[in-house]
Design a protein around this motif. Structure first.
Motif, PDB file in Angstrom:
ATOM      1  N   THR A 179       0.795  -1.075   0.032  1.00  0.00           N
ATOM      2  CA  THR A 179       0.024   0.005  -0.099  1.00  0.00           C
ATOM      3  C   THR A 179       0.956   1.266   0.058  1.00  0.00           C
ATOM      4  O   THR A 179       2.247   1.147  -0.034  1.00  0.00           O
ATOM      5  N   MET A 180       0.168   2.337  -0.220  1.00  0.00           N
ATOM      6  CA  MET A 180       1.184   3.633   0.060  1.00  0.00           C
ATOM      7  C   MET A 180       0.665   4.556   1.293  1.00  0.00           C
ATOM      8  O   MET A 180      -0.646   4.606   1.584  1.00  0.00           O
ATOM      9  N   LEU A 181       1.451   5.013   1.996  1.00  0.00           N
ATOM     10  CA  LEU A 181       1.161   6.232   2.994  1.00  0.00           C
ATOM     11  C   LEU A 181       1.346   7.526   2.384  1.00  0.00           C
ATOM     12  O   LEU A 181       2.678   7.600   1.848  1.00  0.00           O
ATOM     13  N   PHE A 182       0.356   8.246   2.229  1.00  0.00           N
ATOM     14  CA  PHE A 182       0.848   9.649   1.546  1.00  0.00           C
ATOM     15  C   PHE A 182       0.996  10.521   2.683  1.00  0.00           C
ATOM     16  O   PHE A 182       0.131  10.598   3.625  1.00  0.00           O
ATOM     17  N   VAL A 183       1.821  11.421   2.549  1.00  0.00           N
ATOM     18  CA  VAL A 183       1.854  12.551   3.569  1.00  0.00           C
ATOM     19  C   VAL A 183       1.744  14.078   2.524  1.00  0.00           C
ATOM     20  O   VAL A 183       2.517  14.232   1.636  1.00  0.00           O
ATOM     21  N   ALA A 184       0.788  14.863   2.759  1.00  0.00           N
ATOM     22  CA  ALA A 184       0.185  15.775   2.013  1.00  0.00           C
ATOM     23  C   ALA A 184       0.409  17.227   2.779  1.00  0.00           C
ATOM     24  O   ALA A 184      -0.388  16.908   3.983  1.00  0.00           O
ATOM     25  N   THR A 185       0.545  18.095   2.417  1.00  0.00           N
ATOM     26  CA  THR A 185       0.418  19.424   2.859  1.00  0.00           C
ATOM     27  C   THR A 185      -0.987  19.677   2.886  1.00  0.00           C
ATOM     28  O   THR A 185      -1.858  19.500   2.035  1.00  0.00           O
ATOM     29  N   ILE A 186      -1.418  20.566   3.870  1.00  0.00           N
ATOM     30  CA  ILE A 186      -3.068  21.091   3.944  1.00  0.00           C
ATOM     31  C   ILE A 186      -2.608  22.617   3.649  1.00  0.00           C
ATOM     32  O   ILE A 186      -1.895  23.052   4.306  1.00  0.00           O
ATOM     33  N   PRO A 187      -3.204  22.807   2.739  1.00  0.00           N
ATOM     34  CA  PRO A 187      -3.176  24.404   2.360  1.00  0.00           C
ATOM     35  C   PRO A 187      -3.699  25.283   3.383  1.00  0.00           C
ATOM     36  O   PRO A 187      -4.558  25.020   4.205  1.00  0.00           O
ATOM     37  N   GLU A 188      -3.194  26.427   3.440  1.00  0.00           N
ATOM     38  CA  GLU A 188      -3.285  27.447   4.706  1.00  0.00           C
ATOM     39  C   GLU A 188      -4.519  28.301   4.257  1.00  0.00           C
ATOM     40  O   GLU A 188      -4.869  28.305   3.119  1.00  0.00           O
ATOM     41  N   ASN A 189      -5.347  28.138   5.160  1.00  0.00           N
ATOM     42  CA  ASN A 189      -6.705  29.039   5.015  1.00  0.00           C
ATOM     43  C   ASN A 189      -6.530  30.699   5.303  1.00  0.00           C
ATOM     44  O   ASN A 189      -5.971  31.038   6.455  1.00  0.00           O
ATOM     45  N   LYS A 190      -6.504  31.252   4.131  1.00  0.00           N
ATOM     46  CA  LYS A 190      -6.032  32.621   4.259  1.00  0.00           C
ATOM     47  C   LYS A 190      -7.263  33.686   4.699  1.00  0.00           C
ATOM     48  O   LYS A 190      -6.788  34.740   5.054  1.00  0.00           O
ATOM     49  N   GLY A 191      -8.195  32.926   5.058  1.00  0.00           N
ATOM     50  CA  GLY A 191      -9.421  33.727   5.602  1.00  0.00           C
ATOM     51  C   GLY A 191     -10.316  34.389   4.769  1.00  0.00           C
ATOM     52  O   GLY A 191     -10.250  34.448   3.421  1.00  0.00           O
ATOM     53  N   ALA A 192     -11.176  35.346   5.120  1.00  0.00           N
ATOM     54  CA  ALA A 192     -12.071  36.127   4.390  1.00  0.00           C
ATOM     55  C   ALA A 192     -11.204  37.258   3.642  1.00  0.00           C
ATOM     56  O   ALA A 192     -10.094  37.628   3.988  1.00  0.00           O
ATOM     57  N   SER A 193     -11.795  37.573   2.436  1.00  0.00           N
ATOM     58  CA  SER A 193     -10.883  38.397   1.690  1.00  0.00           C
ATOM     59  C   SER A 193     -11.751  39.786   1.413  1.00  0.00           C
ATOM     60  O   SER A 193     -13.070  39.899   1.881  1.00  0.00           O
ATOM     61  N   LYS A 194     -11.157  40.928   1.078  1.00  0.00           N
ATOM     62  CA  LYS A 194     -11.805  42.193   1.044  1.00  0.00           C
ATOM     63  C   LYS A 194     -12.762  42.102  -0.335  1.00  0.00           C
ATOM     64  O   LYS A 194     -13.366  43.090  -0.167  1.00  0.00           O
ATOM     65  N   PHE A 195     -12.234  41.126  -1.372  1.00  0.00           N
ATOM     66  CA  PHE A 195     -12.979  41.285  -2.492  1.00  0.00           C
ATOM     67  C   PHE A 195     -14.333  40.648  -2.387  1.00  0.00           C
ATOM     68  O   PHE A 195     -14.525  39.679  -1.609  1.00  0.00           O
ATOM     69  N   THR A 196     -15.359  41.271  -3.091  1.00  0.00           N
ATOM     70  CA  THR A 196     -16.737  40.714  -3.134  1.00  0.00           C
ATOM     71  C   THR A 196     -16.836  39.909  -4.599  1.00  0.00           C
ATOM     72  O   THR A 196     -16.082  40.331  -5.326  1.00  0.00           O
ATOM     73  N   GLY A 197     -17.630  39.068  -4.558  1.00  0.00           N
ATOM     74  CA  GLY A 197     -18.108  38.464  -6.023  1.00  0.00           C
ATOM     75  C   GLY A 197     -17.231  37.264  -6.079  1.00  0.00           C
ATOM     76  O   GLY A 197     -16.698  36.607  -5.284  1.00  0.00           O
ATOM     77  N   LEU A 198     -17.127  37.033  -7.333  1.00  0.00           N
ATOM     78  CA  LEU A 198     -16.414  35.673  -7.663  1.00  0.00           C
ATOM     79  C   LEU A 198     -14.851  35.792  -7.575  1.00  0.00           C
ATOM     80  O   LEU A 198     -14.526  36.630  -8.053  1.00  0.00           O
ATOM     81  N   ARG A 199     -14.227  34.964  -7.283  1.00  0.00           N
ATOM     82  CA  ARG A 199     -12.681  34.892  -7.152  1.00  0.00           C
ATOM     83  C   ARG A 199     -12.264  33.486  -7.239  1.00  0.00           C
ATOM     84  O   ARG A 199     -13.023  32.541  -6.844  1.00  0.00           O
ATOM     85  N   THR A 200     -10.981  33.426  -7.551  1.00  0.00           N
ATOM     86  CA  THR A 200     -10.091  32.010  -7.868  1.00  0.00           C
ATOM     87  C   THR A 200      -8.967  32.248  -7.066  1.00  0.00           C
ATOM     88  O   THR A 200      -8.211  33.325  -7.170  1.00  0.00           O
ATOM     89  N   GLU A 201      -8.639  30.878  -6.291  1.00  0.00           N
ATOM     90  CA  GLU A 201      -7.487  30.922  -5.818  1.00  0.00           C
ATOM     91  C   GLU A 201      -6.668  29.792  -6.210  1.00  0.00           C
ATOM     92  O   GLU A 201      -7.311  28.524  -6.440  1.00  0.00           O
ATOM     93  N   VAL A 202      -5.430  29.895  -6.415  1.00  0.00           N
ATOM     94  CA  VAL A 202      -4.373  28.712  -6.674  1.00  0.00           C
ATOM     95  C   VAL A 202      -3.330  28.519  -5.541  1.00  0.00           C
ATOM     96  O   VAL A 202      -2.972  29.251  -5.109  1.00  0.00           O
ATOM     97  N   GLY A 203      -3.444  27.165  -5.090  1.00  0.00           N
ATOM     98  CA  GLY A 203      -2.585  26.860  -4.215  1.00  0.00           C
ATOM     99  C   GLY A 203      -1.950  25.491  -4.318  1.00  0.00           C
ATOM    100  O   GLY A 203      -2.375  24.591  -5.325  1.00  0.00           O
TER     101      GLY A 203
END
Length: 185
Positions: free
Chosen positions: A124-148
């Motif tokens: 089997t495989m044991l995966f060690v994966a990073t968990i993306p940092e939650n940057k919290g609320a944004s001052k922008f409203t509407g649709l937005r996209t983030e890449v991590g």
């Protein structure tokens, strides 16, 4: 098309920059067990944070097998008949590793007391994966996209019965697949 190319170049540059900076490492990347039925053993995986920020990791198992092209395909743990995932336990499935520190995770394999458990090799495989940092609320409203970026490192775990000592492979034939370029069988 031009915009897609610009985005790809930007993402590639960011990834290259991240790789130049300090990173993370996981040791070892292979854990071999050689247990008799009814026995258990513990081995250690070391997660090392070379970055300047605390990093969160999630640890989980997945089964794998190679397809006809030699590529690894992943499955839920314990589904594949050659899986040893159900015999494994880890002492932590989420860890935070501080900058410059190492976190050890114990991997315990416990074989059932059944002769069938040691009839063939399992893995089997044991995966060690990073968990993306939650940057919290944004001052922008509407649709937005983030890449991590998520880094996922695989640790291959095998259980080879002690009575399997001969390791042999035979290639009976090798040739092109008719009508297919660069495909072999």
């Amino acid at each position: 098309m031009k915009q897609v190319l610009i985005v790809l170049i930007f993402l590639s540059a960011q990834l290259a920059k991240a790789q130049e900076e300090k990173g993370i490492s996981v040791k070892p990347v292979r854990i071999p067990f050689t247990l008799e039925a009814g026995h258990s053993a513990i081995q250690t995986v070391h997660i090392i944070n070379h970055t300047d920020k605390p990093t969160n990791f999630k640890l989980y198992f997945e089964d794998w097998r190679r397809d006809s092209f030699g590529m690894k395909r992943y499955y839920y743990p314990g589904v594949y008949k050659r899986s040893c995932a159900n015999w494994l336990k880890i002492n932590k499935d989420n860890v935070v590793v501080d900058p410059g520190k190492t976190e050890d995770v114990l991997v315990r394999m416990e074989l059932p007391d059944d002769p069938k458990a040691v009839e063939e090799m399992k893995w089997t495989m044991l995966f060690v994966a990073t968990i993306p940092e939650n940057k919290g609320a944004s001052k922008f409203t509407g649709l937005r996209t983030e890449v991590g970026n998520i880094i996922r490192i695989a640790v291959q775990i095998t259980q080879t019965p002690p009575n399997i000592t001969e390791k042999d492979i035979q290639m009976l034939s090798f040739g092109n697949t008719p009508g297919e370029e660069r495909k072999y069988r």
